[in-house]
Motif scaffolding. Structure first.
Motif, PDB file in Angstrom:
ATOM      1  N   ALA A   1       0.821  -1.460   0.026  1.00 52.19           N
ATOM      2  CA  ALA A   1       0.184   0.382  -0.252  1.00 52.19           C
ATOM      3  C   ALA A   1       1.186   0.934  -0.099  1.00 52.19           C
ATOM      4  O   ALA A   1       0.476   2.043  -0.605  1.00 52.19           O
ATOM      5  CB  ALA A   1      -0.448  -0.118   1.179  1.00 52.19           C
ATOM      6  N   LYS A   2       2.180   1.529   1.095  1.00 55.98           N
ATOM      7  CA  LYS A   2       2.954   2.266   0.453  1.00 55.98           C
ATOM      8  C   LYS A   2       3.920   2.073  -0.641  1.00 55.98           C
ATOM      9  O   LYS A   2       3.417   3.747  -1.241  1.00 55.98           O
ATOM     10  CB  LYS A   2       3.698   2.280   2.216  1.00 55.98           C
ATOM     11  CG  LYS A   2       3.678   2.054   3.021  1.00 55.98           C
ATOM     12  CD  LYS A   2       4.548   1.675   4.537  1.00 55.98           C
ATOM     13  CE  LYS A   2       4.486   0.822   4.449  1.00 55.98           C
ATOM     14  NZ  LYS A   2       5.298   0.170   6.393  1.00 55.98           N
ATOM     15  N   THR A   3       4.148   1.474  -0.838  1.00 53.12           N
ATOM     16  CA  THR A   3       4.783   1.587  -2.160  1.00 53.12           C
ATOM     17  C   THR A   3       3.253   2.648  -3.499  1.00 53.12           C
ATOM     18  O   THR A   3       4.007   3.078  -4.314  1.00 53.12           O
ATOM     19  CB  THR A   3       5.072  -0.029  -3.640  1.00 53.12           C
ATOM     20  OG1 THR A   3       6.074   0.033  -2.206  1.00 53.12           O
ATOM     21  CG2 THR A   3       5.354   0.171  -4.403  1.00 53.12           C
ATOM     22  N   PHE A   4       2.022   2.037  -3.369  1.00 55.38           N
ATOM     23  CA  PHE A   4       1.344   2.298  -4.427  1.00 55.38           C
ATOM     24  C   PHE A   4       1.091   3.710  -4.128  1.00 55.38           C
ATOM     25  O   PHE A   4       0.835   4.436  -5.391  1.00 55.38           O
ATOM     26  CB  PHE A   4       0.377   1.339  -4.501  1.00 55.38           C
ATOM     27  CG  PHE A   4      -0.982   1.281  -4.787  1.00 55.38           C
ATOM     28  CD1 PHE A   4      -1.145   0.994  -6.501  1.00 55.38           C
ATOM     29  CD2 PHE A   4      -2.131   2.681  -4.962  1.00 55.38           C
ATOM     30  CE1 PHE A   4      -2.151   1.801  -7.350  1.00 55.38           C
ATOM     31  CE2 PHE A   4      -3.335   2.599  -5.823  1.00 55.38           C
ATOM     32  CZ  PHE A   4      -3.197   2.399  -7.796  1.00 55.38           C
ATOM     33  N   ARG A   5       1.016   3.509  -3.293  1.00 56.15           N
ATOM     34  CA  ARG A   5       0.186   5.461  -2.430  1.00 56.15           C
ATOM     35  C   ARG A   5       1.797   6.283  -2.853  1.00 56.15           C
ATOM     36  O   ARG A   5       1.174   7.426  -3.571  1.00 56.15           O
ATOM     37  CB  ARG A   5       0.471   5.655  -1.468  1.00 56.15           C
ATOM     38  CG  ARG A   5       0.250   6.794  -0.376  1.00 56.15           C
ATOM     39  CD  ARG A   5      -0.276   7.314   0.875  1.00 56.15           C
ATOM     40  NE  ARG A   5      -0.833   8.201   1.546  1.00 56.15           N
ATOM     41  CZ  ARG A   5      -0.144   9.437   1.631  1.00 56.15           C
ATOM     42  NH1 ARG A   5       1.054   9.352   1.616  1.00 56.15           N
ATOM     43  NH2 ARG A   5      -0.473  10.101   1.883  1.00 56.15           N
ATOM     44  N   ARG A   6       2.575   6.058  -3.070  1.00 56.30           N
ATOM     45  CA  ARG A   6       3.559   6.653  -3.818  1.00 56.30           C
ATOM     46  C   ARG A   6       4.046   7.015  -5.363  1.00 56.30           C
ATOM     47  O   ARG A   6       3.958   8.230  -5.936  1.00 56.30           O
ATOM     48  CB  ARG A   6       5.444   6.429  -2.955  1.00 56.30           C
ATOM     49  CG  ARG A   6       6.368   6.839  -4.274  1.00 56.30           C
ATOM     50  CD  ARG A   6       6.634   7.832  -3.465  1.00 56.30           C
ATOM     51  NE  ARG A   6       7.162   8.590  -2.208  1.00 56.30           N
ATOM     52  CZ  ARG A   6       6.619   9.543  -1.525  1.00 56.30           C
ATOM     53  NH1 ARG A   6       5.729  10.409  -1.933  1.00 56.30           N
ATOM     54  NH2 ARG A   6       6.771   9.093   0.036  1.00 56.30           N
ATOM     55  N   TYR A   7       3.736   5.533  -6.124  1.00 55.72           N
ATOM     56  CA  TYR A   7       3.638   5.694  -7.363  1.00 55.72           C
ATOM     57  C   TYR A   7       2.400   6.930  -7.493  1.00 55.72           C
ATOM     58  O   TYR A   7       1.987   7.503  -8.649  1.00 55.72           O
ATOM     59  CB  TYR A   7       3.531   4.548  -8.102  1.00 55.72           C
ATOM     60  CG  TYR A   7       4.638   3.419  -8.449  1.00 55.72           C
ATOM     61  CD1 TYR A   7       5.017   3.758  -9.562  1.00 55.72           C
ATOM     62  CD2 TYR A   7       5.357   3.271  -7.391  1.00 55.72           C
ATOM     63  CE1 TYR A   7       6.201   3.287 -10.103  1.00 55.72           C
ATOM     64  CE2 TYR A   7       6.544   2.894  -7.573  1.00 55.72           C
ATOM     65  CZ  TYR A   7       6.812   2.589  -8.649  1.00 55.72           C
ATOM     66  OH  TYR A   7       8.610   1.863  -8.676  1.00 55.72           O
ATOM     67  N   SER A   8       1.511   6.637  -6.927  1.00 52.94           N
ATOM     68  CA  SER A   8      -0.415   7.020  -7.217  1.00 52.94           C
ATOM     69  C   SER A   8      -0.199   8.707  -6.787  1.00 52.94           C
ATOM     70  O   SER A   8      -0.723   9.204  -7.688  1.00 52.94           O
ATOM     71  CB  SER A   8      -1.348   6.953  -6.003  1.00 52.94           C
ATOM     72  OG  SER A   8      -2.283   7.015  -6.832  1.00 52.94           O
ATOM     73  N   LEU A   9       0.216   9.020  -5.798  1.00 55.85           N
ATOM     74  CA  LEU A   9       0.897  10.820  -5.617  1.00 55.85           C
ATOM     75  C   LEU A   9       1.545  11.236  -6.683  1.00 55.85           C
ATOM     76  O   LEU A   9       1.658  12.099  -6.427  1.00 55.85           O
ATOM     77  CB  LEU A   9       1.603  10.240  -4.281  1.00 55.85           C
ATOM     78  CG  LEU A   9      -0.023   9.849  -3.302  1.00 55.85           C
ATOM     79  CD1 LEU A   9       0.562  10.596  -1.895  1.00 55.85           C
ATOM     80  CD2 LEU A   9      -0.819  11.476  -3.495  1.00 55.85           C
ATOM     81  N   LEU A  10       2.527   9.787  -7.790  1.00 52.36           N
ATOM     82  CA  LEU A  10       3.550  10.655  -8.425  1.00 52.36           C
ATOM     83  C   LEU A  10       2.410  10.789  -9.608  1.00 52.36           C
ATOM     84  O   LEU A  10       2.981  11.402 -11.147  1.00 52.36           O
ATOM     85  CB  LEU A  10       4.330  10.384  -8.108  1.00 52.36           C
ATOM     86  CG  LEU A  10       5.766  10.927  -7.678  1.00 52.36           C
ATOM     87  CD1 LEU A  10       6.538   9.392  -7.829  1.00 52.36           C
ATOM     88  CD2 LEU A  10       6.105  12.114  -7.293  1.00 52.36           C
TER      89      LEU A  10
END
Length: 789
Positions: A739-748
């Motif tokens: 979830a922390k990986t996806f959040r970083r990619y998503s916010l970028l």
């Protein structure tokens, strides 16, 4: 040293038609190496590390800027080295305000024993004491308090397998006993003496009874959890005893000098304490001082990241200067050092408790007199320009020279202590104290819980560490994350120098299938160090065509053949390199050196004190592989992806994070909450109790979990492949971290580049969503290709 451009000259393909070179790849020499290439790789890395260890003392001078113009200037000039040593042993936590209490019930005398002179006059009393050290961590031991004002303060640290009570010949707990030990002699001479307890080498309480008990010594159990969190048992025990110094120095009746005397493991702690804290006026070390180049053979709880790059025992000793330092030597005519551990503890390995396992190998042997003497001579040479000269002495208590001043006497006299006249005293028990077993259990539990609290708090420390990364835009993220990539390589993995030899590629044909050929390939990296793997090359690559490459990585104890041999169908790998080659991808399956059980784990032990790890070599091997692949006429260098299972998944999180030449990464059967995986005391998934003692990476918990490692791969595509029945970790850990990986990619704004596939299966390659991911992200036609072929 060769530059990358020079080293690549040997990689450039020659003008050799494939038809004329079917037994090998164009542009390569014949591969004539035989035997087990994986074992040869491990042995080659071992030879490389052995050379580096032996040469390490000659490279340490670059870290030191000693100023010999005065004693004050010298102390100031070595302060940066002192600070670095504190960091390496994890002595970084703030100590609590000094507070010591005597352990006694309301109806009990405060002391557990007292010493009486020949006329029955009191000389000193013995108290069991406890003092605050770190949050949730106490120090404990015995305090011998003189009846009159103390003449000096002495901290005596026995070997960790000797209790404070044993260090004082049971202080009369079995009746009256004659004062004859060094501890009691110091107390009788008028010193206030503190004897702290260290964790022992026993395994009585090692493990979690609800999960697994292990034969790891108590010291190893704490070391493993602490190491991942940037701490170390050495630093924690140093801090505990320095907290006692805080209290002792703060006493209204504190005498002028503080001395420290340590033996065995206590000698190690005493040497580091004296090196780190100038309040220690005199230090005496017994049973711990020698050449440290065989640190890798010692118990793992002595393993210190980066130690030998800057410090041997000699260098640590020079941090004590200009304060007096006494080292107890070994008589030169003692012949072969005995195994009784009279001065130096003798440990033949971890405990052999029935039904228990998981401990790292490691021994302690009595060094040769020459080992002690040569290291002492080197220490004296390093500080020989001090003026006035430094009082550092190697004292060998030789029974053939009874008139020579003993080690014990020299230490006592430096503190202004003299043995009183009138005969020896005797001790008398006044009550039973707290059993040493209870104290040991309490000390172990406190240190374990300290590491668990660090683990639980680690997300906020990683967030603080990553505060310099700028997520305001994709461009800003790429630019500001470069610092973290460099830090991860240099400070966590350990960065080897650039390769020093040309690649000299050699190959031989090993498979000739209907749709592809397979070639074993060897590439040189350093003297004795090479990269090796299997290239699968589709036969239908047309002239001038550039295709994507998938680097397919095996797991623990694996071989390239496990993934790339068309006749081998492992239940874990399912010939996934062959499957991809059948889909038209070029694949390369490297041999990674995590093979040979303890043989490769020894590489980690040898590497760590050099600020290196097994992955230091793996990164450079993959860098060389990428360089060579990029020279092949059928390879598109911009479309080289990585796909690894298990330990290969561990590689997928580390190597592409460092090498941006990998355009994507797939982590299969490994991605999870990695810090919990290594540190947790309460999870059955934890490595803490198992035989994978090479897993902890120093200070990883405060800098990079798997989410943060994926941020180093970002903005390149990243995918996790996860089987519901994979025993590496539960789905919940994997989903939480991803979830922390996806959040970083998503916010970028690139959330579509981060994917995860859960499937109903075990610890294995699934090859469904990941294959689609490869076709899509490497822009290869996929189903259309299969239908046409």
């Amino acid at each position: 040293m060769l530059s990358r451009s020079v080293s690549l000259l040997a990689c450039l393909p020659l003008l050799c038609p494939v038809a004329l070179c079917e037994d090998r790849l164009p542009g390569t020499q014949p591969l004539e190496l035989g035997g087990d290439l994986a074992a040869a790789m491990v042995e080659g890395i071992n030879r490389y590390l052995t050379r580096e260890i032996e040469s390490s003392p000659g490279h340490r001078a670059t870290y030191w800027k000693r100023d010999f113009t005065s004693h004050e200037a010298y102390v100031k000039s070595v302060e940066p080295n002192r600070k670095r040593l504190k960091t390496l042993i994890g002595a970084v936590d703030k100590r609590l305000p000094p507070k010591m209490k005597i352990l006694a019930g309301p109806e009990e005398t405060p002391w557990i024993a007292e010493a009486l002179g020949t006329n029955q006059t009191p000389r000193f009393k013995v108290h069991q004491v406890r003092w605050d050290a770190l949050e949730g961590v106490d120090g404990e031991g015995l305090l011998l308090e003189p009846e009159s004002r103390p003449l000096a303060t002495v901290i005596v640290i026995p070997d960790c397998d000797q209790t404070p009570e044993q260090a004082t010949v049971d202080i009369g707990l079995s009746g009256l006993s004659s004062i004859s030990t060094p501890v009691l002699s110091l107390a009788e001479s008028g010193a206030r003496v503190l004897i702290p307890a260290l964790l022992s080498r026993r395994d009585t309480w090692s493990g979690n009874p609800e999960i697994r008990m292990t034969n790891q010594p108590h010291r190893e159990l704490v070391y493993r959890a602490a190491y991942e969190m940037g701490r170390h048992l050495i630093g924690l025990e140093v801090q505990k005893i320095l907290a006692a110094v805080d209290w002792l120095k703060g006493r209204a009746d504190a005498p002028g000098k503080v001395g420290i005397l340590g033996s065995g493991e206590g000698g190690l702690i005493a040497l580091y304490m004296a090196a780190l804290d100038p309040r220690i006026d005199v230090a005496a070390i017994s049973g711990y001082f020698q050449r440290r180049e065989e640190l890798w053979k010692e118990p793992i709880y002595r393993n210190v990241w980066s130690l030998l790059t800057e410090f041997g025992d000699a260098e640590i000793g020079t941090l004590v200067a200009p304060r007096p330092l006494f080292i107890q030597g070994i008589p030169p005519d003692s012949g072969t050092p005995d195994t009784t551990g009279t001065l130096y503890p003798h440990v033949s390995g971890p405990p052999r408790s029935p039904g228990r396992s998981g401990a790292a190998p490691g021994v302690l042997t009595v060094p040769s007199p020459a080992s002690v003497e040569s290291e002492f001579a080197r220490m004296r040479t390093l500080a020989e320009r001090l003026s006035p000269p430094w009082k550092a002495k190697l004292i060998t208590d030789d029974p053939k020279q009874p008139d020579s001043k003993s080690f014990q006497t020299a230490f006592a006299e430096e503190l202004g202590l003299k043995q009183p006249s009138g005969g020896g005293a005797s001790t008398r028990r006044t009550r039973n104290g707290i059993p040493s077993e209870d104290r040991e259990k309490r000390q172990l539990d406190q240190l374990v819980e300290f590491t668990q609290r660090l683990m639980r708090d680690s997300p906020k420390y990683r967030e603080e560490f990553w505060s310099k990364a700028d997520p305001s835009s994709l461009e800003a993220w790429e630019e500001t994350s470069k610092w973290y990539r460099d830090y991860f390589w240099e400070e966590v993995i350990g960065k080897l120098p650039d390769p020093t030899v040309p690649a000299n590629p050699r190959s031989r044909l090993v498979y000739d299938e209907p749709t592809y050929r397979g070639y074993e390939v060897v590439l040189d990296v350093y003297p004795d160090v090479f990269a090796y793997g299997i290239l699968l090359l589709p036969k239908d690559v047309s002239e001038g065509e550039k295709r994507p490459v998938v680097v397919c990585q095996h797991g623990l104890e694996g071989h390239p053949q496990d993934v790339a041999d068309p006749k081998m169908d492992s239940p874990y790998y399912h010939r996934f390199a062959c499957q991809l080659a059948e889909r038209g991808f070029i694949t390369f399956s490297p041999q990674n050196p995590y093979i040979g059980e303890d043989k490769f784990r020894v590489l980690q032990r040898k590497a760590n004190p050099l600020k290196l790890s097994l992955f230091s070599f793996i990164v450079r091997q993959h860098e060389r592989i990428l360089e060579w692949l990029s020279t092949l006429p059928s390879v598109d260098p911009s479309r080289i992806g990585f796909y690894g299972l298990s330990y290969g998944g561990k590689t997928a999180m580390r190597v592409p994070a460092i090498l941006p030449e990998y355009c994507l990464s797939i982590c299969s059967a490994d991605y999870n909450e990695w810090i919990w995986k290594n540190v947790s005391f309460d999870s059955r998934y934890s490595y803490l109790f198992t035989g994978e003692y090479e897993m902890p990476e120093f200070n990883l918990g405060n800098t990079f979990n798997y989410a943060e490692l994926s941020w180093l791969i970002c903005p390149r595509p990243f995918m996790v492949e996860r089987g519901h029945h994979d025993g590496v970790a539960p789905d919940e850990w994997v989903a939480y971290e991803f979830a922390k990986t996806f959040r970083r990619y998503s916010l970028l704004g690139i959330g579509d580049r981060a994917e995860i596939e859960f499937f109903d299966g075990p610890h294995s390659i699934h090859g469904v969503g990941t294959f689609d991911f490869l076709h899509s992200r490497l822009e290869w036609e996929g189903k259309e290709y299969l239908e046409g072929h």
